[in-house]
Design a protein around this motif. Sequence first.
Motif, PDB file in Angstrom:
ATOM      1  N   PHE A 159      -5.636  -4.488  -7.183  1.00  0.00           N
ATOM      2  CA  PHE A 159      -4.457  -5.267  -7.563  1.00  0.00           C
ATOM      3  C   PHE A 159      -4.818  -6.401  -8.515  1.00  0.00           C
ATOM      4  O   PHE A 159      -5.908  -7.000  -8.399  1.00  0.00           O
ATOM      5  CB  PHE A 159      -3.800  -5.878  -6.322  1.00  0.00           C
ATOM      6  CG  PHE A 159      -3.268  -4.874  -5.343  1.00  0.00           C
ATOM      7  CD1 PHE A 159      -2.061  -4.225  -5.565  1.00  0.00           C
ATOM      8  CD2 PHE A 159      -3.977  -4.574  -4.185  1.00  0.00           C
ATOM      9  CE1 PHE A 159      -1.562  -3.304  -4.654  1.00  0.00           C
ATOM     10  CE2 PHE A 159      -3.493  -3.658  -3.262  1.00  0.00           C
ATOM     11  CZ  PHE A 159      -2.280  -3.014  -3.506  1.00  0.00           C
ATOM     12  N   SER A 210      -8.003   5.917   1.243  1.00  0.00           N
ATOM     13  CA  SER A 210      -7.655   5.593  -0.148  1.00  0.00           C
ATOM     14  C   SER A 210      -8.031   4.150  -0.500  1.00  0.00           C
ATOM     15  O   SER A 210      -8.345   3.338   0.380  1.00  0.00           O
ATOM     16  CB  SER A 210      -6.156   5.807  -0.389  1.00  0.00           C
ATOM     17  OG  SER A 210      -5.391   4.935   0.427  1.00  0.00           O
ATOM     18  N   TYR A 233      -4.707   0.436 -10.204  1.00  0.00           N
ATOM     19  CA  TYR A 233      -4.908   1.863  -9.967  1.00  0.00           C
ATOM     20  C   TYR A 233      -5.034   2.135  -8.474  1.00  0.00           C
ATOM     21  O   TYR A 233      -5.341   1.250  -7.675  1.00  0.00           O
ATOM     22  CB  TYR A 233      -6.116   2.437 -10.716  1.00  0.00           C
ATOM     23  CG  TYR A 233      -7.440   1.758 -10.478  1.00  0.00           C
ATOM     24  CD1 TYR A 233      -8.139   1.926  -9.282  1.00  0.00           C
ATOM     25  CD2 TYR A 233      -8.028   0.975 -11.478  1.00  0.00           C
ATOM     26  CE1 TYR A 233      -9.367   1.322  -9.083  1.00  0.00           C
ATOM     27  CE2 TYR A 233      -9.249   0.366 -11.286  1.00  0.00           C
ATOM     28  CZ  TYR A 233      -9.917   0.535 -10.083  1.00  0.00           C
ATOM     29  OH  TYR A 233     -11.126  -0.063  -9.879  1.00  0.00           O
ATOM     30  N   THR A 234      -4.776   3.393  -8.127  1.00  0.00           N
ATOM     31  CA  THR A 234      -4.930   3.886  -6.754  1.00  0.00           C
ATOM     32  C   THR A 234      -5.877   5.084  -6.778  1.00  0.00           C
ATOM     33  O   THR A 234      -5.743   5.968  -7.618  1.00  0.00           O
ATOM     34  CB  THR A 234      -3.581   4.322  -6.158  1.00  0.00           C
ATOM     35  OG1 THR A 234      -2.713   3.192  -6.085  1.00  0.00           O
ATOM     36  CG2 THR A 234      -3.757   4.912  -4.763  1.00  0.00           C
ATOM     37  N   ARG A 240      -7.046   0.739  -3.409  1.00  0.00           N
ATOM     38  CA  ARG A 240      -6.131   0.198  -4.411  1.00  0.00           C
ATOM     39  C   ARG A 240      -6.701  -1.094  -4.982  1.00  0.00           C
ATOM     40  O   ARG A 240      -7.234  -1.934  -4.251  1.00  0.00           O
ATOM     41  CB  ARG A 240      -4.749  -0.090  -3.804  1.00  0.00           C
ATOM     42  CG  ARG A 240      -3.889   1.151  -3.677  1.00  0.00           C
ATOM     43  CD  ARG A 240      -2.431   0.808  -3.443  1.00  0.00           C
ATOM     44  NE  ARG A 240      -1.583   1.953  -3.705  1.00  0.00           N
ATOM     45  CZ  ARG A 240      -0.271   1.926  -3.832  1.00  0.00           C
ATOM     46  NH1 ARG A 240       0.375   0.773  -3.719  1.00  0.00           N
ATOM     47  NH2 ARG A 240       0.429   3.014  -4.074  1.00  0.00           N
ATOM     48  N   THR A 300      -3.952  -1.395   6.072  1.00  0.00           N
ATOM     49  CA  THR A 300      -4.899  -2.048   5.168  1.00  0.00           C
ATOM     50  C   THR A 300      -6.089  -2.495   6.011  1.00  0.00           C
ATOM     51  O   THR A 300      -6.027  -3.497   6.720  1.00  0.00           O
ATOM     52  CB  THR A 300      -4.259  -3.263   4.475  1.00  0.00           C
ATOM     53  OG1 THR A 300      -2.979  -2.894   3.971  1.00  0.00           O
ATOM     54  CG2 THR A 300      -5.140  -3.777   3.355  1.00  0.00           C
ATOM     55  N   ASN A 359      -0.291  -3.111  -9.330  1.00  0.00           N
ATOM     56  CA  ASN A 359      -1.303  -2.196  -8.819  1.00  0.00           C
ATOM     57  C   ASN A 359      -1.990  -1.559 -10.021  1.00  0.00           C
ATOM     58  O   ASN A 359      -1.416  -0.721 -10.714  1.00  0.00           O
ATOM     59  CB  ASN A 359      -0.641  -1.135  -7.940  1.00  0.00           C
ATOM     60  CG  ASN A 359      -1.615  -0.049  -7.506  1.00  0.00           C
ATOM     61  OD1 ASN A 359      -2.821  -0.257  -7.480  1.00  0.00           O
ATOM     62  ND2 ASN A 359      -1.083   1.117  -7.183  1.00  0.00           N
ATOM     63  N   GLY A 366       0.825  -1.188   0.000  1.00  0.00           N
ATOM     64  CA  GLY A 366       0.000   0.000   0.000  1.00  0.00           C
ATOM     65  C   GLY A 366       0.865   1.247   0.000  1.00  0.00           C
ATOM     66  O   GLY A 366       2.011   1.219  -0.442  1.00  0.00           O
ATOM     67  N   GLN A 367       0.304   2.334   0.563  1.00  0.00           N
ATOM     68  CA  GLN A 367       1.029   3.610   0.572  1.00  0.00           C
ATOM     69  C   GLN A 367       1.488   4.000   1.969  1.00  0.00           C
ATOM     70  O   GLN A 367       1.785   5.159   2.228  1.00  0.00           O
ATOM     71  CB  GLN A 367       0.137   4.719  -0.001  1.00  0.00           C
ATOM     72  CG  GLN A 367      -0.295   4.475  -1.431  1.00  0.00           C
ATOM     73  CD  GLN A 367      -1.051   5.654  -1.992  1.00  0.00           C
ATOM     74  OE1 GLN A 367      -0.486   6.517  -2.663  1.00  0.00           O
ATOM     75  NE2 GLN A 367      -2.357   5.709  -1.723  1.00  0.00           N
ATOM     76  N   ASN A 408      -6.797   8.038  -4.404  1.00  0.00           N
ATOM     77  CA  ASN A 408      -6.201   8.634  -3.218  1.00  0.00           C
ATOM     78  C   ASN A 408      -7.226   9.190  -2.236  1.00  0.00           C
ATOM     79  O   ASN A 408      -8.404   9.382  -2.556  1.00  0.00           O
ATOM     80  CB  ASN A 408      -5.236   9.748  -3.630  1.00  0.00           C
ATOM     81  CG  ASN A 408      -3.997   9.214  -4.321  1.00  0.00           C
ATOM     82  OD1 ASN A 408      -3.416   8.220  -3.882  1.00  0.00           O
ATOM     83  ND2 ASN A 408      -3.588   9.865  -5.403  1.00  0.00           N
TER      84      ASN A 408
END
Length: 423
Positions: free
Chosen positions: A238, A234, A247-248, A236, A214, A245, A209-210, A250
Motif C-alpha cells: 500500500f 497473499s 499491487y496484490t 499487498r 491481516t 493498493n 484486504g481481500q 495472490n
Amino acid sequence: MPPNDTPPQSPNPLSGNEEEDEELYEDDVLEEVPVDGTDPVDEDNGEFEDDEDDLVELPGGLDQLEAIVENMNQPIDNSNCVFKEHGKSVFTCSFHPEIETLCVSGGEDDKAIVWDSVSGQVLHKFDDWKDSVNSVKWSNDGQHLAICDMAGTIKVFKYPGYSEEWSFEVGDINFLNWHPVANVLFCGTADSELWMWKIPSGDSKLFQGQGEKTECGEILADGKRAICGYNDGSLRLFDLKSGENLYTINKGVAHVDVVNSVSCHMNNSIFLTGSMDGTAKLWNTSSGKCVGTLLCGVREEENSSSSVECVVFPKDKTTTYCVTGTLDGIVTVWDTPTQISRHACKIGEGVSRLAVHPGGDLVYASTLDGEIKCLDLRTGNPVRELSGHRGPILDFSFSSNGQSLLSCSDDGTCRVYNITDTS
C-alpha cells in the motif's frame, strides 16, 4: 507290636522328656509369629519393628514426589530480575526506547503494567480492559504508549503522566506497530483491514484486504509504503499517502498457506516473507516479483512442519543476509544474493520470535520450550543461552543501550537478562 487301640506316636518334639525338650526347643525358636497376624513387638521399647527402616514416606505422597522430580528437571535461571505481578500468561512486553530500565508488559490478566526492570517495582497499572492485553508498544520517541486488547480496544497514553490521549475500537487485532519516524500508529485486524492513525489527532486511513485476516505487516524503510501478509497466503503493498493498493500477489503465487511474518530491507529494494507453507520468499519491492525462494522444509506445502514463524533483516542498508526461524526449531542464516544457507542451527522446540541485536552481529531467538538462544551471525555458533522460563516465550525486547533483554512467557512471568558480555 503295640496294641491295636494304642494311638500313633505324636510328632510333637515335646513328647518324651518334655521339660528338657521344651528348653531345647525354646532356644531354637527364631521368631514368634502371632496367630492373629499382628507384627511382632520389640520387648525393649514396645514399638513395632520395621525391616525397612531406610524408607521414608513423603507427607505429600505421590504428588510431592512428582513435584520433587519436576523441580530437578527445571532449567537454571540466569535472569537478573523476575517479574510475577501478572500471575497469568504474559503475551507482550517492551522496553522504553530511551529510558534503559523502564518497561511495560501485558497479559491474560487484562492488565498492562509499567515497571522498573532492575528492582521489579510497579510504576503504573492500566487495568480498565475488556479482555487480555495482547500488544504494548512505545512510540519511537518514547512519548506515547499504545496498548490494545483482544476485544479490539486501542488506547494511547502520554508519557510521562500516563494520561489517555486517544482511543478507538476495531475488530480482533493481530498486530500493532508504530511508524519508524512519525507518531503514526498501525494495526492489522481479522477483518482483513490495515488501519492507520495520526496521534494524537486520530486522523485515520483504512486499507482493505481481500477478506482474509491481516496476519502481519511492516512499514518500509522509506516510511511511505506498507506491506501486509494475509491468512490465505497473499500479499499487498500500500501507498500510505494516497491509500492506493500498489499491487496484490495472490495466494498460490505468493504462498500456499498463512503468511506469518514479513521484514523489509533497509535499502527499500526487497522484502522478505515467511509462511506456514515452509518457505520464505524474497520480493522486489517495486515490481512485486519473487526474486528468491528459501526452502526451510522438505517442500512448499500447506501446514508444513517447518512453518516459517519469523523472518528478519538486520537494520543495515549494506547487509547481504537474512534470518529465518521455523516451527521445528531451526534458525537459518541465508545469503540473500544466492539464496544459499550460510548456517543452520537447531535451537529448541519451535522458534517464537527473532530479533537481531542492535550491535548487528548477533541474532536472538526465543523458543516454545522457554529458552532464548543467541547465535553469532558470522559463524552460526551459539554464543549464549538465556533460561529460567517454564513455558513458551511469547515476546522479547532489547533495552535502549542493548545491554538488557526483557522476555515474557506463558508461565506468567517476565524476566530481565544482562546480555552485556554478548553485545
